[in-house]
Scaffold this motif. Structure first.
Motif, PDB file in Angstrom:
ATOM      1  N   LEU A 197    -100.293  -6.286 -19.108  1.00  0.00           N
ATOM      2  CA  LEU A 197     -99.173  -6.432 -18.190  1.00  0.00           C
ATOM      3  C   LEU A 197     -97.979  -5.795 -18.876  1.00  0.00           C
ATOM      4  N   LEU A 198     -97.440  -4.762 -18.248  1.00  0.00           N
ATOM      5  CA  LEU A 198     -96.278  -4.068 -18.784  1.00  0.00           C
ATOM      6  C   LEU A 198     -95.093  -4.325 -17.865  1.00  0.00           C
ATOM      7  N   LEU A 199     -93.976  -4.735 -18.462  1.00  0.00           N
ATOM      8  CA  LEU A 199     -92.767  -5.057 -17.704  1.00  0.00           C
ATOM      9  C   LEU A 199     -91.586  -4.292 -18.290  1.00  0.00           C
ATOM     10  N   PRO A 200     -90.669  -3.854 -17.427  1.00  0.00           N
ATOM     11  CA  PRO A 200     -89.453  -3.255 -17.976  1.00  0.00           C
ATOM     12  C   PRO A 200     -88.762  -4.278 -18.881  1.00  0.00           C
ATOM     13  N   HIS A 201     -88.284  -3.852 -20.037  1.00  0.00           N
ATOM     14  CA  HIS A 201     -87.641  -4.784 -20.962  1.00  0.00           C
ATOM     15  C   HIS A 201     -86.394  -5.397 -20.331  1.00  0.00           C
ATOM     16  N   GLU A 202     -85.608  -4.589 -19.645  1.00  0.00           N
ATOM     17  CA  GLU A 202     -84.390  -5.086 -18.994  1.00  0.00           C
ATOM     18  C   GLU A 202     -84.699  -5.353 -17.533  1.00  0.00           C
ATOM     19  N   ARG A 203     -84.813  -6.626 -17.192  1.00  0.00           N
ATOM     20  CA  ARG A 203     -85.100  -7.033 -15.819  1.00  0.00           C
ATOM     21  C   ARG A 203     -84.331  -8.307 -15.535  1.00  0.00           C
ATOM     22  N   THR A 204     -83.976  -8.486 -14.273  1.00  0.00           N
ATOM     23  CA  THR A 204     -83.160  -9.649 -13.917  1.00  0.00           C
ATOM     24  C   THR A 204     -83.787 -10.509 -12.830  1.00  0.00           C
ATOM     25  N   GLY A 205     -84.869 -10.099 -12.270  1.00  0.00           N
ATOM     26  CA  GLY A 205     -85.480 -10.880 -11.205  1.00  0.00           C
ATOM     27  C   GLY A 205     -86.881 -10.404 -10.915  1.00  0.00           C
ATOM     28  N   ARG A 239    -108.782   0.033 -20.378  1.00  0.00           N
ATOM     29  CA  ARG A 239    -107.322  -0.104 -20.319  1.00  0.00           C
ATOM     30  C   ARG A 239    -106.603   0.697 -21.383  1.00  0.00           C
ATOM     31  N   GLY A 240    -107.315   1.148 -22.408  1.00  0.00           N
ATOM     32  CA  GLY A 240    -106.714   1.980 -23.440  1.00  0.00           C
ATOM     33  C   GLY A 240    -105.642   1.244 -24.225  1.00  0.00           C
ATOM     34  N   HIS A 241    -104.669   1.991 -24.728  1.00  0.00           N
ATOM     35  CA  HIS A 241    -103.538   1.437 -25.475  1.00  0.00           C
ATOM     36  C   HIS A 241    -102.336   1.400 -24.540  1.00  0.00           C
ATOM     37  N   PRO A 242    -101.482   0.388 -24.640  1.00  0.00           N
ATOM     38  CA  PRO A 242    -100.370   0.278 -23.685  1.00  0.00           C
ATOM     39  C   PRO A 242     -99.456   1.504 -23.630  1.00  0.00           C
ATOM     40  N   VAL A 243     -99.261   2.212 -24.745  1.00  0.00           N
ATOM     41  CA  VAL A 243     -98.354   3.364 -24.701  1.00  0.00           C
ATOM     42  C   VAL A 243     -98.901   4.508 -23.859  1.00  0.00           C
ATOM     43  N   GLU A 244    -100.176   4.428 -23.452  1.00  0.00           N
ATOM     44  CA  GLU A 244    -100.744   5.452 -22.570  1.00  0.00           C
ATOM     45  C   GLU A 244    -100.327   5.240 -21.115  1.00  0.00           C
ATOM     46  N   SER A 245     -99.665   4.104 -20.832  1.00  0.00           N
ATOM     47  CA  SER A 245     -99.401   3.730 -19.433  1.00  0.00           C
ATOM     48  C   SER A 245     -97.987   3.200 -19.237  1.00  0.00           C
ATOM     49  N   LEU A 246     -96.996   3.900 -19.711  1.00  0.00           N
ATOM     50  CA  LEU A 246     -95.618   3.414 -19.649  1.00  0.00           C
ATOM     51  C   LEU A 246     -94.864   3.828 -18.382  1.00  0.00           C
ATOM     52  N   ALA A 247     -95.408   4.714 -17.586  1.00  0.00           N
ATOM     53  CA  ALA A 247     -94.640   5.306 -16.481  1.00  0.00           C
ATOM     54  C   ALA A 247     -94.136   4.271 -15.474  1.00  0.00           C
ATOM     55  N   TYR A 248     -95.015   3.396 -14.952  1.00  0.00           N
ATOM     56  CA  TYR A 248     -94.582   2.447 -13.915  1.00  0.00           C
ATOM     57  C   TYR A 248     -93.535   1.475 -14.450  1.00  0.00           C
ATOM     58  N   ALA A 249     -93.772   0.892 -15.621  1.00  0.00           N
ATOM     59  CA  ALA A 249     -92.815  -0.052 -16.184  1.00  0.00           C
ATOM     60  C   ALA A 249     -91.492   0.643 -16.506  1.00  0.00           C
ATOM     61  N   SER A 250     -91.564   1.886 -16.946  1.00  0.00           N
ATOM     62  CA  SER A 250     -90.345   2.644 -17.229  1.00  0.00           C
ATOM     63  C   SER A 250     -89.562   2.950 -15.969  1.00  0.00           C
ATOM     64  N   ALA A 251     -90.240   2.973 -14.824  1.00  0.00           N
ATOM     65  CA  ALA A 251     -89.581   3.231 -13.539  1.00  0.00           C
ATOM     66  C   ALA A 251     -89.124   1.935 -12.860  1.00  0.00           C
TER      67      ALA A 251
END
Length: 141
Positions: free
Chosen positions: A72-80, A95-107
């Motif tokens: 489960l990847l979440l944007p670090h800065e989130r308010t709700g 699922r690989g390593h989490p750094v292979e899948s940062l696009a959605y959380a980064s968006a």
């Protein structure tokens, strides 16, 4: 999304093979058997060495109570609450390593990446064993 037919033909498509006689009873029995096993979701924080995304190693009870893994990847800065993208990987992938899948959380989305049981490859590792089937495939084995 990749499809091999236009939408109007996909909507009208009928699978050419009849379902087995025990199709409904099989799935009713399988789903009923699953209620005997707790879901028991666990979310363990992981230091993935990134500052903009919070990563959790997700484990829950799947078929026969066996563990299923995911990220489960979440944007670090989130308010709700966030919209969630759930990605179920195809066979042969993991699922690989989490750094292979940062696009959605980064968006700005929450992103759940789920392993398929007993899958994985040299290109993208899986972490969910299948004690009722086979281990993840490995090239050259």
């Amino acid at each position: 999304m990749q499809v091999d037919l236009p939408l109007d033909r996909l909507v009208q498509y009928e699978y050419p093979h009849p379902e087995p006689d025990d199709f409904d009873s099989f799935w009713s029995r399988t789903l009923h058997e699953q209620t005997a096993h707790p879901l028991d979701p666990r979310f363990e924080p992981v230091d993935a060495l990134v500052r903009t995304v919070d990563v959790y190693d997700v484990t829950f009870g799947g078929y026969a109570g066996d563990d299923v893994k995911g990220w489960l990847l979440l944007p670090h800065e989130r308010t709700g609450p966030l919209p969630l993208v759930v990605e179920y990987l195809g066979y042969g992938s993991g699922r690989g390593h989490p750094v292979e899948s940062l696009a959605y959380a980064s968006a700005g989305f929450a992103h759940a990446i789920m392993d398929s049981r007993g899958q994985g490859s040299a290109l993208r590792a899986g972490h969910t064993a299948d004690p009722h089937g086979a281990d993840p495939p490995r090239p050259g084995s």
